[in-house]
Design a protein around this motif. Structure first.
Motif, PDB file in Angstrom:
ATOM      1  N   PHE A  15      84.314  11.879 -37.078  1.00  0.00           N
ATOM      2  CA  PHE A  15      85.326  12.700 -36.428  1.00  0.00           C
ATOM      3  C   PHE A  15      85.998  13.419 -37.586  1.00  0.00           C
ATOM      4  O   PHE A  15      86.429  12.780 -38.545  1.00  0.00           O
ATOM      5  CB  PHE A  15      86.307  11.798 -35.682  1.00  0.00           C
ATOM      6  N   ALA A  16      86.024  14.762 -37.499  1.00  0.00           N
ATOM      7  CA  ALA A  16      86.459  15.536 -38.669  1.00  0.00           C
ATOM      8  C   ALA A  16      87.603  16.484 -38.327  1.00  0.00           C
ATOM      9  O   ALA A  16      87.461  17.700 -38.414  1.00  0.00           O
ATOM     10  CB  ALA A  16      85.257  16.304 -39.222  1.00  0.00           C
ATOM     11  N   PRO A  17      88.728  15.944 -37.941  1.00  0.00           N
ATOM     12  CA  PRO A  17      89.831  16.832 -37.533  1.00  0.00           C
ATOM     13  C   PRO A  17      90.510  17.513 -38.714  1.00  0.00           C
ATOM     14  O   PRO A  17      90.526  16.974 -39.817  1.00  0.00           O
ATOM     15  CB  PRO A  17      90.814  15.875 -36.852  1.00  0.00           C
ATOM     16  N   ALA A 163      82.123  22.997 -47.222  1.00  0.00           N
ATOM     17  CA  ALA A 163      82.706  21.650 -47.315  1.00  0.00           C
ATOM     18  C   ALA A 163      82.085  20.708 -46.282  1.00  0.00           C
ATOM     19  O   ALA A 163      81.730  19.567 -46.592  1.00  0.00           O
ATOM     20  CB  ALA A 163      84.218  21.739 -47.134  1.00  0.00           C
ATOM     21  N   VAL A 164      81.922  21.206 -45.062  1.00  0.00           N
ATOM     22  CA  VAL A 164      81.362  20.376 -43.988  1.00  0.00           C
ATOM     23  C   VAL A 164      79.932  19.951 -44.338  1.00  0.00           C
ATOM     24  O   VAL A 164      79.563  18.780 -44.208  1.00  0.00           O
ATOM     25  CB  VAL A 164      81.386  21.141 -42.639  1.00  0.00           C
ATOM     26  N   VAL A 165      79.145  20.901 -44.792  1.00  0.00           N
ATOM     27  CA  VAL A 165      77.738  20.612 -45.085  1.00  0.00           C
ATOM     28  C   VAL A 165      77.624  19.587 -46.222  1.00  0.00           C
ATOM     29  O   VAL A 165      76.881  18.607 -46.120  1.00  0.00           O
ATOM     30  CB  VAL A 165      76.985  21.919 -45.458  1.00  0.00           C
ATOM     31  N   ILE A 177      78.730  15.441 -33.988  1.00  0.00           N
ATOM     32  CA  ILE A 177      79.158  15.547 -32.588  1.00  0.00           C
ATOM     33  C   ILE A 177      80.495  16.283 -32.607  1.00  0.00           C
ATOM     34  O   ILE A 177      81.449  15.835 -33.246  1.00  0.00           O
ATOM     35  CB  ILE A 177      79.316  14.138 -31.964  1.00  0.00           C
ATOM     36  N   ARG A 178      80.540  17.427 -31.946  1.00  0.00           N
ATOM     37  CA  ARG A 178      81.766  18.230 -31.991  1.00  0.00           C
ATOM     38  C   ARG A 178      81.786  19.199 -30.818  1.00  0.00           C
ATOM     39  O   ARG A 178      80.807  19.325 -30.084  1.00  0.00           O
ATOM     40  CB  ARG A 178      81.854  18.983 -33.321  1.00  0.00           C
ATOM     41  N   GLY A 179      82.886  19.894 -30.673  1.00  0.00           N
ATOM     42  CA  GLY A 179      83.040  20.793 -29.534  1.00  0.00           C
ATOM     43  C   GLY A 179      82.103  21.984 -29.609  1.00  0.00           C
ATOM     44  O   GLY A 179      81.684  22.402 -30.691  1.00  0.00           O
ATOM     45  N   ASP A 181      82.685  24.945 -29.284  1.00  0.00           N
ATOM     46  CA  ASP A 181      83.231  26.103 -29.996  1.00  0.00           C
ATOM     47  C   ASP A 181      82.666  26.179 -31.423  1.00  0.00           C
ATOM     48  O   ASP A 181      82.798  27.203 -32.088  1.00  0.00           O
ATOM     49  CB  ASP A 181      84.767  26.073 -30.006  1.00  0.00           C
ATOM     50  N   HIS A 182      82.022  25.115 -31.871  1.00  0.00           N
ATOM     51  CA  HIS A 182      81.409  25.121 -33.213  1.00  0.00           C
ATOM     52  C   HIS A 182      79.958  25.603 -33.205  1.00  0.00           C
ATOM     53  O   HIS A 182      79.354  25.717 -34.272  1.00  0.00           O
ATOM     54  CB  HIS A 182      81.475  23.727 -33.829  1.00  0.00           C
ATOM     55  N   ILE A 183      79.401  25.875 -32.026  1.00  0.00           N
ATOM     56  CA  ILE A 183      77.987  26.306 -31.991  1.00  0.00           C
ATOM     57  C   ILE A 183      77.737  27.515 -32.903  1.00  0.00           C
ATOM     58  O   ILE A 183      76.766  27.519 -33.666  1.00  0.00           O
ATOM     59  CB  ILE A 183      77.509  26.573 -30.535  1.00  0.00           C
TER      60      ILE A 183
HETATM   61  N1  GLU Z   1      87.516  20.383 -38.848  1.00  0.00           N
HETATM   62  C1  GLU Z   1      86.894  20.977 -37.729  1.00  0.00           C
HETATM   63  C2  GLU Z   1      87.877  21.116 -36.599  1.00  0.00           C
HETATM   64  O1  GLU Z   1      88.913  20.489 -36.610  1.00  0.00           O
HETATM   65  C3  GLU Z   1      85.710  20.176 -37.213  1.00  0.00           C
HETATM   66  C4  GLU Z   1      84.533  20.336 -38.064  1.00  0.00           C
HETATM   67  C5  GLU Z   1      83.297  19.708 -37.522  1.00  0.00           C
HETATM   68  O2  GLU Z   1      83.367  18.846 -36.631  1.00  0.00           O
HETATM   69  O3  GLU Z   1      82.234  20.020 -38.024  1.00  0.00           O
HETATM   70  O4  GLU Z   1      87.614  21.857 -35.678  1.00  0.00           O
END
Ligand code: GLU
Length: 444
Positions: A15-17, A163-165, A177-179, A181-183
């Motif tokens: 989980f990467a908030p 950074a994410v990669v 696994i993320r929303g 909106d990240h597609i």
């Molecule tokens: N930090 C990003 C966010 O809060 C999420 C990044 C990710 O899940 O890859 O939307």
């Protein structure tokens, strides 16, 4: 299909908030799904605070995320702060530059200050990127339109994609696994991963959480921070259950599950593709159902926090009524002095309201005296026992004519729980004292 669930850390989710604002409940659905998937496969679940935007990230928001996950019981195996990995990011940026896969570009800062910055652009190979999303299937993007996109504000200031990669790779993340909106970000991130020689993780993009008007859920649309639900007296089990069911359902009619059961059942196949609605009434309903699943001791403990003026004896006897009445413990703060106040404070009774319909006052007094006498020999151990004793008299003399004055004398309220429950909660001594006080008011 038989799944292999041998314990291993082969599955790693995160989980990467970004702690750039107070996250609302909808944002935690990602955490729940990433947690469930990792635990289901006995893998690892990581919390990564993405604080590379130093100007907007605050400790307060970060602490709130940590507090929220702790309260929900979503334990993680590792916790990182993205800003602590800048060195790794810089190394990767340098590698890309050295290999001609990225380049420094001197560009005037966008703020019009005239300052020239050495930003880093990714050299886009302009190709088709195809990935299989666990939820949405194959997604194909022609990245030509993306141009040579920026991956760092300077060699030591990596931007989100890079950074994410790098972090996902270094932390061994297997499933992002993320929303959804990240597609649009995913093809960029795959290009960066490939350029760095990393094999990209699997992706599962979750349907958006929508408010009841089908627009994107936001704080303004009624989604509060997790800690606000905690403070309002919701149960973490209910919040988890509710959130897990936004866009996912294990099938069948049943909707109430514990976290352990959700872990057992979770899979990507049953995640819906369309947006999923955040329905506040459903949350209330689920919370109540989870309150019912709690033991008496647990419920008493939670109720006491909101009704500290009430004695243990009263709370114990009143508990079933309380659980029937509210959908969250916090609602008790609003009714403990009003609706329930008479349980701990003798009410001022307006005797003009004690008389049932067209009864003469002497009839009312007779009934109250008769009930008073009956109560002297009634066993107060159960509501049912009290009810039987009173009803034997009320059925002969008229239910309204007997029960209305009785309830009014005890509660002082035209609307309240039934008189038998009140008698049981107050006990013989207090009940009889209230009845005789009303009789006295009539006769003086
Ligand atoms: N930090 C990003 C966010 O809060 C999420 C990044 C990710 O899940 O890859 O939307």
């Amino acid at each position: 299909m038989i799944e292999d669930l041998t314990p291993s850390h082969s599955i790693v989710t995160r989980f990467a908030p970004s702690p750039t604002g107070l996250l609302h409940l909808g944002n935690y659905r990602t955490a729940i799904f990433a947690y469930l998937y990792a635990r289901r496969h006995q893998g690892k679940f990581i919390l990564r605070i993405e604080d590379t935007d130093r100007a907007r990230s605050t400790k307060e928001y970060e602490d709130n995320i940590i507090e929220s996950l702790a309260w929900l019981g979503l334990s993680y195996d590792e916790r990182y702060r993205q800003s602590e990995h800048i060195e790794e990011h810089t190394k990767c940026l340098q590698k890309l530059i050295d290999e001609g896969k990225a380049y420094i570009s001197e560009e005037a800062a966008k703020d019009g200050s005239g300052v020239v910055k050495s930003i880093v652009r990714f050299k886009n190979p302009n190709k088709k990127v195809v990935f299989k999303d666990e939820i949405r299937g194959v997604i194909e993007t022609d990245t030509t339109d993306l141009g040579d996109f920026v991956i760092a504000k300077s060699i030591t200031e990596p931007l989100f994609h890079l950074a994410v990669v790098v972090d996902d790779h270094n932390e061994g993340v297997t499933h992002v696994i993320r929303g959804e909106d990240h597609i649009p970000n995913t093809p960029r991130q795959i290009l960066i991963a490939e350029a760095l020689g990393f094999s990209p993780p699997s992706y599962a993009h979750l349907p958006l959480v929508l408010s009841e008007d089908r627009t994107k859920l936001s704080k303004r649309k009624g989604a509060l921070p997790v800690t606000a639900y905690r403070d309002m007296g919701y149960l973490p089990e209910a919040i988890l259950n509710f959130m897990a069911f936004i866009g996912w359902n294990p099938g069948g009619e049943r909707e109430i599950y514990t976290l352990a059961e959700l872990v057992e059942l979770f899979d990507f196949e049953k995640i819906h593709k369309g947006g999923a609605i955040f329905n506040k009434e459903k949350l209330s309903w689920m919370n109540k159902e989870h309150m019912r699943l709690k033991t008496t001791e647990e419920n008493l403990h939670n109720v006491k926090k909101h009704m500290s003026e009430y004695s243990d004896d009263i709370l114990q006897k009143l508990l079933p009524t309380i659980i029937d009445r509210v959908s969250s413990y916090g609602e008790l703060s609003g009714i403990k002095d009003s609706e329930f106040g008479f349980f701990i404070k003798r009410p001022l009774v307006d005797i003009s309201k004690v008389i049932w319909k067209d009864d003469e006052s002497y009839i009312t007094i007779n009934h109250l005296e008769a009930v008073y006498d009956i109560l002297q020999n009634t066993n107060f151990d159960t509501i049912e026992g009290i009810k039987q004793a009173i009803m034997a008299y009320a059925e002969i003399h008229g239910k309204g004519s007997v029960l209305w004055p009785l309830r009014m004398s005890l509660s002082g309220q035209e609307k309240s729980v039934d008189p038998f429950t009140i008698l049981y909660v107050l006990g013989r001594e207090e009940s009889c004292a209230r009845i005789s006080e009303v009789i006295k008011q009539f006769t003086t």
